[in-house]
Design a protein around this motif. Structure first.
Motif, PDB file in Angstrom:
ATOM      1  N   THR A  49     -10.162 -11.868  -4.651  1.00 20.76           N
ATOM      2  CA  THR A  49     -10.335 -12.749  -3.492  1.00 20.76           C
ATOM      3  C   THR A  49     -10.601 -11.984  -2.198  1.00 20.76           C
ATOM      4  N   GLY A  50     -10.505 -10.657  -2.234  1.00 21.55           N
ATOM      5  CA  GLY A  50     -10.694  -9.870  -1.018  1.00 21.55           C
ATOM      6  C   GLY A  50      -9.774  -8.668  -0.995  1.00 21.55           C
ATOM      7  N   LEU A  51      -9.343  -8.281   0.198  1.00 18.67           N
ATOM      8  CA  LEU A  51      -8.426  -7.160   0.359  1.00 18.67           C
ATOM      9  C   LEU A  51      -6.996  -7.668   0.487  1.00 18.67           C
ATOM     10  N   VAL A  52      -6.066  -6.927  -0.075  1.00 23.46           N
ATOM     11  CA  VAL A  52      -4.650  -7.302  -0.034  1.00 23.46           C
ATOM     12  C   VAL A  52      -3.870  -6.157   0.587  1.00 23.46           C
ATOM     13  N   VAL A  53      -3.142  -6.458   1.657  1.00 24.42           N
ATOM     14  CA  VAL A  53      -2.329  -5.471   2.366  1.00 24.42           C
ATOM     15  C   VAL A  53      -0.867  -5.724   2.035  1.00 24.42           C
ATOM     16  N   ARG A  54      -0.221  -4.727   1.444  1.00 26.92           N
ATOM     17  CA  ARG A  54       1.177  -4.867   1.055  1.00 26.92           C
ATOM     18  C   ARG A  54       2.041  -3.982   1.946  1.00 26.92           C
ATOM     19  N   PRO A  55       3.081  -4.541   2.577  1.00 23.07           N
ATOM     20  CA  PRO A  55       3.939  -3.761   3.468  1.00 23.07           C
ATOM     21  C   PRO A  55       4.904  -2.886   2.684  1.00 23.07           C
ATOM     22  N   PRO A  56       5.498  -1.888   3.323  1.00 19.57           N
ATOM     23  CA  PRO A  56       6.441  -1.018   2.613  1.00 19.57           C
ATOM     24  C   PRO A  56       7.727  -1.721   2.230  1.00 19.57           C
ATOM     25  N   ASP A  57       8.091  -2.769   2.968  1.00 20.33           N
ATOM     26  CA  ASP A  57       9.348  -3.473   2.706  1.00 20.33           C
ATOM     27  C   ASP A  57       9.070  -4.971   2.691  1.00 20.33           C
ATOM     28  N   PRO A  58       8.481  -5.507   1.619  1.00 20.01           N
ATOM     29  CA  PRO A  58       8.016  -6.898   1.608  1.00 20.01           C
ATOM     30  C   PRO A  58       9.141  -7.920   1.738  1.00 20.01           C
ATOM     31  N   ALA A  59       8.846  -8.992   2.486  1.00 18.35           N
ATOM     32  CA  ALA A  59       9.828 -10.045   2.733  1.00 18.35           C
ATOM     33  C   ALA A  59       9.651 -11.238   1.803  1.00 18.35           C
ATOM     34  N   GLY A  60       8.715 -11.146   0.849  1.00 18.51           N
ATOM     35  CA  GLY A  60       8.556 -12.221  -0.115  1.00 18.51           C
ATOM     36  C   GLY A  60       7.701 -13.371   0.371  1.00 18.51           C
ATOM     37  N   MET A  61       6.848 -13.142   1.369  1.00 15.57           N
ATOM     38  CA  MET A  61       5.940 -14.191   1.817  1.00 15.57           C
ATOM     39  C   MET A  61       4.539 -13.610   1.956  1.00 15.57           C
ATOM     40  N   ALA A  62       3.552 -14.498   2.053  1.00 15.00           N
ATOM     41  CA  ALA A  62       2.166 -14.066   2.146  1.00 15.00           C
ATOM     42  C   ALA A  62       1.497 -14.729   3.340  1.00 15.00           C
ATOM     43  N   VAL A  63       0.481 -14.063   3.863  1.00 17.28           N
ATOM     44  CA  VAL A  63      -0.365 -14.617   4.915  1.00 17.28           C
ATOM     45  C   VAL A  63      -1.812 -14.521   4.455  1.00 17.28           C
ATOM     46  N   LEU A  64      -2.512 -15.636   4.477  1.00 15.51           N
ATOM     47  CA  LEU A  64      -3.953 -15.629   4.247  1.00 15.51           C
ATOM     48  C   LEU A  64      -4.627 -15.416   5.588  1.00 15.51           C
ATOM     49  N   TYR A  65      -5.362 -14.311   5.723  1.00 16.28           N
ATOM     50  CA  TYR A  65      -6.010 -13.964   6.989  1.00 16.28           C
ATOM     51  C   TYR A  65      -7.515 -14.127   6.832  1.00 16.28           C
ATOM     52  N   LEU A  66      -8.103 -14.965   7.686  1.00 20.21           N
ATOM     53  CA  LEU A  66      -9.538 -15.247   7.651  1.00 20.21           C
ATOM     54  C   LEU A  66     -10.174 -14.656   8.895  1.00 20.21           C
TER      55      LEU A  66
END
Length: 239
Positions: free
Chosen positions: A8-25
């Motif tokens: 679907t595109g690029l996925v940015v994963r943080p070093p300490d994930p909080a368990g939520m996602a943001v779809l950035y357009l």
């Protein structure tokens, strides 16, 4: 910070994930649908929210673009946590159209949506397009009209999936609108905020004095809004 390529595109994963996602357009004025230019903003947003940020890749024609961003939204949902949506310029228009499409389909709406300098009416009749054009040397209304014609082909420009400003906004989740007094797209943001509030949608409208201030404040304001409405209990680090 980890950056991956997905279907679907690029996925940015943080070093300490909080368990939520943001779809950035992203807000590419040429409707190119390529997410690479959004990567820096996505990384900053991910650090501030500890969310996994999905930068969608979408085809530069309607309705394919809307289909692609909906696919990317469901990709974020599959991660299992709450999903927020953020968009800039043309991407903000797609984000707003996505909300209407999801609501009409009875699908789960994002926890919240942020629209930055949003292009919400592709008829391009807003007075601010002319009044504020000189304040942004990169803004070319003639070129934008050409791009819009290519994007929409023969579609009705009042179709809410093309121009969400003309849509029924009842039942949408909270919306934040970030713009500037000198923004050529100021009128789109103001009109959408008024119509959404009239439809009992929770609206956070912020009009900054100029484009420079808007750029500086966008990620902090967006991150704070997303953290509030996703009920994340993780206190993220400033970027």
């Amino acid at each position: 910070m980890q950056v991956e390529t997905s279907r679907t595109g690029l996925v940015v994963r943080p070093p300490d994930p909080a368990g939520m996602a943001v779809l950035y357009l992203h807000g590419d004025p040429s409707f190119s649908g390529e997410p690479e230019q959004a990567l820096e903003a996505a990384e900053r947003l991910s650090l501030r929210t500890s969310a996994t940020v999905v930068c969608a890749r979408y085809r530069p024609v309607f309705p394919s673009a809307l289909v692609d961003v909906q696919t990317a939204y469901h990709y974020g949902q599959a991660m299992g946590g709450p999903v927020a949506v953020a968009g800039e310029g043309a991407g903000a228009g797609l984000a707003a159209a996505l909300l209407i499409r999801l609501r009409d389909a009875g699908s789960t709406l994002p926890s919240c949506t942020t629209l930055v300098s949003p292009l919400l009416d592709l008829s391009l009749q807003a007075p601010s397009l002319l009044f504020n054009a000189s304040a942004n040397p990169e803004f070319d209304l003639t070129e934008l009209r050409t791009r819009v014609t290519r994007y929409t082909a023969d579609r009705d420009l009042t179709d809410p999936f093309v121009s969400p400003l003309h849509g029924n906004l009842h039942g949408l989740s909270p919306v934040q609108l970030l713009t500037a007094g000198t923004d050529p797209l100021l009128d789109d943001a103001l009109a959408f905020a008024a119509r959404a509030a009239h439809s009992s949608v929770s609206v956070d409208l912020r009009v900054h004095p100029d484009a420079a201030t808007l750029r500086t404040e966008t990620i902090p304001a967006m991150a704070a809004f997303i953290r509030t409405h996703t009920h994340a209990d993780h206190i993220a680090r400033p970027a």
